[in-house]
Design a protein around this motif. Structure first.
Motif, PDB file in Angstrom:
ATOM      1  N   MET A   1      -0.122  -2.996   3.176  1.00  0.00           N
ATOM      2  CA  MET A   1       1.180  -3.177   3.415  1.00  0.00           C
ATOM      3  C   MET A   1       2.182  -2.355   2.529  1.00  0.00           C
ATOM      4  SD  MET A   1       3.478  -6.758   3.610  1.00  0.00           S
ATOM      5  CE  MET A   1       2.442  -7.546   2.462  1.00  0.00           C
ATOM      6  N   SER A   2       2.923  -1.414   2.922  1.00  0.00           N
ATOM      7  CA  SER A   2       3.598  -0.435   2.168  1.00  0.00           C
ATOM      8  C   SER A   2       5.032  -1.084   2.293  1.00  0.00           C
ATOM      9  CB  SER A   2       3.594   0.981   2.645  1.00  0.00           C
ATOM     10  OG  SER A   2       4.106   1.210   3.527  1.00  0.00           O
ATOM     11  N   ARG A   3       5.886  -0.939   1.212  1.00  0.00           N
ATOM     12  CA  ARG A   3       7.140  -1.451   1.020  1.00  0.00           C
ATOM     13  C   ARG A   3       8.237  -0.494   0.422  1.00  0.00           C
ATOM     14  NH1 ARG A   3       6.652  -6.197   3.510  1.00  0.00           N
ATOM     15  NH2 ARG A   3       8.846  -6.449   2.745  1.00  0.00           N
ATOM     16  N   TRP A   4       9.378  -0.642   1.126  1.00  0.00           N
ATOM     17  CA  TRP A   4      10.363   0.205   0.454  1.00  0.00           C
ATOM     18  C   TRP A   4      11.402  -0.531  -0.204  1.00  0.00           C
ATOM     19  CZ3 TRP A   4      15.934  -0.293   2.129  1.00  0.00           C
ATOM     20  CH2 TRP A   4      16.559   0.459   1.702  1.00  0.00           C
ATOM     21  N   THR A   5      11.885  -0.287  -1.451  1.00  0.00           N
ATOM     22  CA  THR A   5      12.663  -0.952  -2.527  1.00  0.00           C
ATOM     23  C   THR A   5      13.957  -0.373  -2.124  1.00  0.00           C
ATOM     24  OG1 THR A   5      11.051  -1.561  -3.756  1.00  0.00           O
ATOM     25  CG2 THR A   5      13.143  -1.659  -4.548  1.00  0.00           C
ATOM     26  N   CYS A   6      15.210  -1.157  -1.752  1.00  0.00           N
ATOM     27  CA  CYS A   6      16.413  -0.846  -1.741  1.00  0.00           C
ATOM     28  C   CYS A   6      16.869  -0.355  -3.039  1.00  0.00           C
ATOM     29  CB  CYS A   6      17.282  -1.781  -1.012  1.00  0.00           C
ATOM     30  SG  CYS A   6      19.157  -1.163  -1.054  1.00  0.00           S
ATOM     31  N   PRO A   7      17.632   0.948  -3.452  1.00  0.00           N
ATOM     32  CA  PRO A   7      17.919   1.305  -4.710  1.00  0.00           C
ATOM     33  C   PRO A   7      19.122   0.547  -5.157  1.00  0.00           C
ATOM     34  CG  PRO A   7      18.313   2.964  -3.254  1.00  0.00           C
ATOM     35  CD  PRO A   7      17.519   1.893  -2.231  1.00  0.00           C
ATOM     36  N   ARG A   8      19.866  -0.097  -3.983  1.00  0.00           N
ATOM     37  CA  ARG A   8      21.190  -0.816  -4.623  1.00  0.00           C
ATOM     38  C   ARG A   8      20.826  -2.345  -4.896  1.00  0.00           C
ATOM     39  NH1 ARG A   8      24.882  -0.330   0.340  1.00  0.00           N
ATOM     40  NH2 ARG A   8      26.333  -1.204  -0.875  1.00  0.00           N
ATOM     41  N   CYS A   9      19.981  -3.057  -4.054  1.00  0.00           N
ATOM     42  CA  CYS A   9      19.722  -4.640  -4.543  1.00  0.00           C
ATOM     43  C   CYS A   9      18.498  -4.623  -4.987  1.00  0.00           C
ATOM     44  CB  CYS A   9      20.368  -5.261  -3.153  1.00  0.00           C
ATOM     45  SG  CYS A   9      18.887  -5.087  -1.805  1.00  0.00           S
ATOM     46  N   ASP A  10      17.714  -3.694  -5.194  1.00  0.00           N
ATOM     47  CA  ASP A  10      16.178  -3.940  -5.613  1.00  0.00           C
ATOM     48  C   ASP A  10      15.178  -4.966  -4.880  1.00  0.00           C
ATOM     49  OD1 ASP A  10      14.518  -2.844  -7.618  1.00  0.00           O
ATOM     50  OD2 ASP A  10      14.762  -4.648  -8.686  1.00  0.00           O
ATOM     51  N   ARG A  11      15.685  -5.155  -3.328  1.00  0.00           N
ATOM     52  CA  ARG A  11      14.824  -5.929  -2.817  1.00  0.00           C
ATOM     53  C   ARG A  11      13.966  -5.180  -1.978  1.00  0.00           C
ATOM     54  NH1 ARG A  11      19.007  -8.714   0.885  1.00  0.00           N
ATOM     55  NH2 ARG A  11      16.900  -9.739   1.878  1.00  0.00           N
ATOM     56  N   GLU A  12      12.743  -5.689  -1.657  1.00  0.00           N
ATOM     57  CA  GLU A  12      11.667  -5.063  -0.730  1.00  0.00           C
ATOM     58  C   GLU A  12      11.824  -5.076   0.563  1.00  0.00           C
ATOM     59  OE1 GLU A  12       7.826  -5.423  -2.342  1.00  0.00           O
ATOM     60  OE2 GLU A  12       8.347  -5.472  -4.463  1.00  0.00           O
ATOM     61  N   PHE A  13      11.350  -4.084   1.671  1.00  0.00           N
ATOM     62  CA  PHE A  13      11.666  -4.169   3.001  1.00  0.00           C
ATOM     63  C   PHE A  13      10.386  -3.587   3.439  1.00  0.00           C
ATOM     64  CE2 PHE A  13      15.915  -4.861   1.418  1.00  0.00           C
ATOM     65  CZ  PHE A  13      16.085  -5.989   2.106  1.00  0.00           C
ATOM     66  N   GLY A  14      10.024  -3.886   4.614  1.00  0.00           N
ATOM     67  CA  GLY A  14       8.968  -3.046   5.453  1.00  0.00           C
ATOM     68  C   GLY A  14       8.949  -1.621   5.828  1.00  0.00           C
ATOM     69  N   ARG A  15      10.318  -1.293   5.921  1.00  0.00           N
ATOM     70  CA  ARG A  15      10.483   0.129   6.559  1.00  0.00           C
ATOM     71  C   ARG A  15      11.731   0.674   5.648  1.00  0.00           C
ATOM     72  NH1 ARG A  15      11.403  -2.803  11.007  1.00  0.00           N
ATOM     73  NH2 ARG A  15      13.599  -2.537  10.942  1.00  0.00           N
ATOM     74  N   ALA A  16      11.430   2.118   5.442  1.00  0.00           N
ATOM     75  CA  ALA A  16      12.652   2.822   4.433  1.00  0.00           C
ATOM     76  C   ALA A  16      13.923   2.851   5.116  1.00  0.00           C
ATOM     77  CB  ALA A  16      12.151   4.174   4.353  1.00  0.00           C
ATOM     78  N   ARG A  17      14.941   2.490   4.344  1.00  0.00           N
ATOM     79  CA  ARG A  17      16.327   2.375   4.668  1.00  0.00           C
ATOM     80  C   ARG A  17      16.420   1.335   5.900  1.00  0.00           C
ATOM     81  NH1 ARG A  17      14.652   7.196   3.253  1.00  0.00           N
ATOM     82  NH2 ARG A  17      14.221   7.790   5.215  1.00  0.00           N
ATOM     83  N   GLN A  18      15.639   0.278   5.693  1.00  0.00           N
ATOM     84  CA  GLN A  18      15.887  -0.829   6.796  1.00  0.00           C
ATOM     85  C   GLN A  18      17.221  -1.523   6.507  1.00  0.00           C
ATOM     86  OE1 GLN A  18      12.587  -3.460   7.132  1.00  0.00           O
ATOM     87  NE2 GLN A  18      13.695  -4.983   7.677  1.00  0.00           N
ATOM     88  N   ALA A  19      17.906  -1.622   7.818  1.00  0.00           N
ATOM     89  CA  ALA A  19      19.131  -2.333   7.627  1.00  0.00           C
ATOM     90  C   ALA A  19      18.913  -3.774   7.111  1.00  0.00           C
ATOM     91  CB  ALA A  19      19.727  -2.334   9.226  1.00  0.00           C
ATOM     92  N   HIS A  20      20.081  -4.163   6.360  1.00  0.00           N
ATOM     93  CA  HIS A  20      20.100  -5.467   5.751  1.00  0.00           C
ATOM     94  C   HIS A  20      21.217  -5.748   4.843  1.00  0.00           C
ATOM     95  CE1 HIS A  20      19.022  -2.924   2.207  1.00  0.00           C
ATOM     96  NE2 HIS A  20      19.221  -3.654   1.408  1.00  0.00           N
ATOM     97  N   VAL A  21      21.524  -6.790   4.371  1.00  0.00           N
ATOM     98  CA  VAL A  21      22.684  -7.251   3.528  1.00  0.00           C
ATOM     99  C   VAL A  21      22.407  -7.103   2.254  1.00  0.00           C
ATOM    100  CG1 VAL A  21      24.492  -8.909   3.058  1.00  0.00           C
ATOM    101  CG2 VAL A  21      23.500  -8.821   5.555  1.00  0.00           C
TER     102      VAL A  21
END
Length: 138
Positions: A1-21
């Protein structure tokens, strides 16, 4: 399972640039620190069961812990009277233990199950966790 880390909040998600708060994450320990010890024991039982199914990412934030495989499969949210387990299932479930149901997207329905004691993580809850994990894993 590859993960993408948001550079602003440092949280991990399943897709690059995934929409989130973008809210800051925290640790699981910080999330459960103000709550009864039983809540953490319930959470540990849920996560221990999920670990038998495959990799799960725990994304702890102020409101609780989001449990993810390829997609979100559950949320564990401490509340004043119970630990709420929000399960994302591929179908609506009619059961006395389901406090609330809400269609979320496509064929997914979110179910709220109120847990008070570690023993509440029983065969039924584990079967729903299995189904949720399968539906969240591509």
């Amino acid at each position: 399972m590859s993960r993408w880390t948001c550079p602003r909040c440092d949280r991990e998600f399943g897709r690059a640039r995934q929409a989130h708060v973008c809210v800051p994450g925290c640790t699981v320990e910080e999330c459960f620190a103000p709550w009864p010890e039983a809540y953490r024991e319930i959470y540990d039982r849920l996560v221990d069961h999920l670990a038998t199914l495959g990799p799960v990412h725990a994304d702890a934030v102020g409101v609780g812990v989001f449990l993810k495989s390829d997609r979100k499969l559950a949320e564990v949210r401490p509340k004043a009277r119970s630990l709420n387990l929000w399960l994302f299932l591929p179908r609506p479930v009619e059961h006395a233990r389901v406090a609330r149901r809400l269609p979320v997207s496509g064929d997914r329905t979110m179910h709220v199950i109120k847990l008070l004691d570690p023993a509440d993580v029983d065969e039924q809850v584990c079967a729903w966790l299995d189904e949720s994990f399968d539906a969240a894993t591509d």
